[in-house]
Design a protein around this motif. Structure first.
Motif, PDB file in Angstrom:
ATOM      1  N   PHE A   1       0.728  -1.197  -0.033  1.00 25.01           N
ATOM      2  CA  PHE A   1      -0.222  -0.214  -0.181  1.00 25.01           C
ATOM      3  C   PHE A   1       0.936   1.096  -0.059  1.00 25.01           C
ATOM      4  O   PHE A   1       0.500   2.208  -0.582  1.00 25.01           O
ATOM      5  N   GLN A   2       1.978   1.192   0.626  1.00 26.82           N
ATOM      6  CA  GLN A   2       3.006   2.340   0.692  1.00 26.82           C
ATOM      7  C   GLN A   2       3.321   2.484  -0.572  1.00 26.82           C
ATOM      8  O   GLN A   2       3.647   3.723  -1.162  1.00 26.82           O
ATOM      9  N   ILE A   3       3.739   1.493  -1.279  1.00 25.65           N
ATOM     10  CA  ILE A   3       4.501   1.634  -2.704  1.00 25.65           C
ATOM     11  C   ILE A   3       3.272   2.484  -3.590  1.00 25.65           C
ATOM     12  O   ILE A   3       3.648   3.282  -4.482  1.00 25.65           O
ATOM     13  N   VAL A   4       2.277   1.832  -3.554  1.00 22.37           N
ATOM     14  CA  VAL A   4       0.921   2.439  -4.198  1.00 22.37           C
ATOM     15  C   VAL A   4       0.778   3.962  -4.199  1.00 22.37           C
ATOM     16  O   VAL A   4       0.805   4.515  -4.933  1.00 22.37           O
ATOM     17  N   LYS A   5       0.863   4.170  -2.918  1.00 20.82           N
ATOM     18  CA  LYS A   5       0.771   5.597  -2.385  1.00 20.82           C
ATOM     19  C   LYS A   5       1.930   6.552  -2.865  1.00 20.82           C
ATOM     20  O   LYS A   5       1.763   7.539  -3.471  1.00 20.82           O
ATOM     21  N   ASP A   6       3.044   5.952  -2.887  1.00 20.74           N
ATOM     22  CA  ASP A   6       4.308   6.614  -3.398  1.00 20.74           C
ATOM     23  C   ASP A   6       4.174   6.950  -4.855  1.00 20.74           C
ATOM     24  O   ASP A   6       4.689   7.900  -5.152  1.00 20.74           O
ATOM     25  N   LEU A   7       3.736   5.947  -5.608  1.00 21.14           N
ATOM     26  CA  LEU A   7       3.438   6.063  -7.040  1.00 21.14           C
ATOM     27  C   LEU A   7       2.384   7.030  -7.329  1.00 21.14           C
ATOM     28  O   LEU A   7       1.838   7.223  -8.487  1.00 21.14           O
ATOM     29  N   ASP A   8       1.583   7.466  -6.505  1.00 21.20           N
ATOM     30  CA  ASP A   8       0.367   8.201  -6.361  1.00 21.20           C
ATOM     31  C   ASP A   8      -0.837   7.617  -7.231  1.00 21.20           C
ATOM     32  O   ASP A   8      -1.356   8.150  -8.192  1.00 21.20           O
TER      33      ASP A   8
END
Length: 45
Positions: A28-35
């Motif tokens: 989920f953090q990766i997805v958030k970082d990629l906006d």
């Protein structure tokens, strides 16, 4: 948008009522970082 199945058997794999979300939190953090937008489907099979 990204769709992810969240498998309850992975979250509660080792002991009843002991939950490990660490793998999903990293994802989920990766997805958030990629906006990106995320749709999570809870799967209990």
């Amino acid at each position: 948008m990204l769709m992810v199945d969240c498998w309850w058997g992975i979250v509660e794999a080792h002991n009843p009522q002991q939950y490990n979300w660490s793998g999903y939190r990293k994802l989920f953090q990766i997805v958030k970082d990629l906006d990106l937008k995320l749709q999570v489907v809870m799967s209990f099979h």
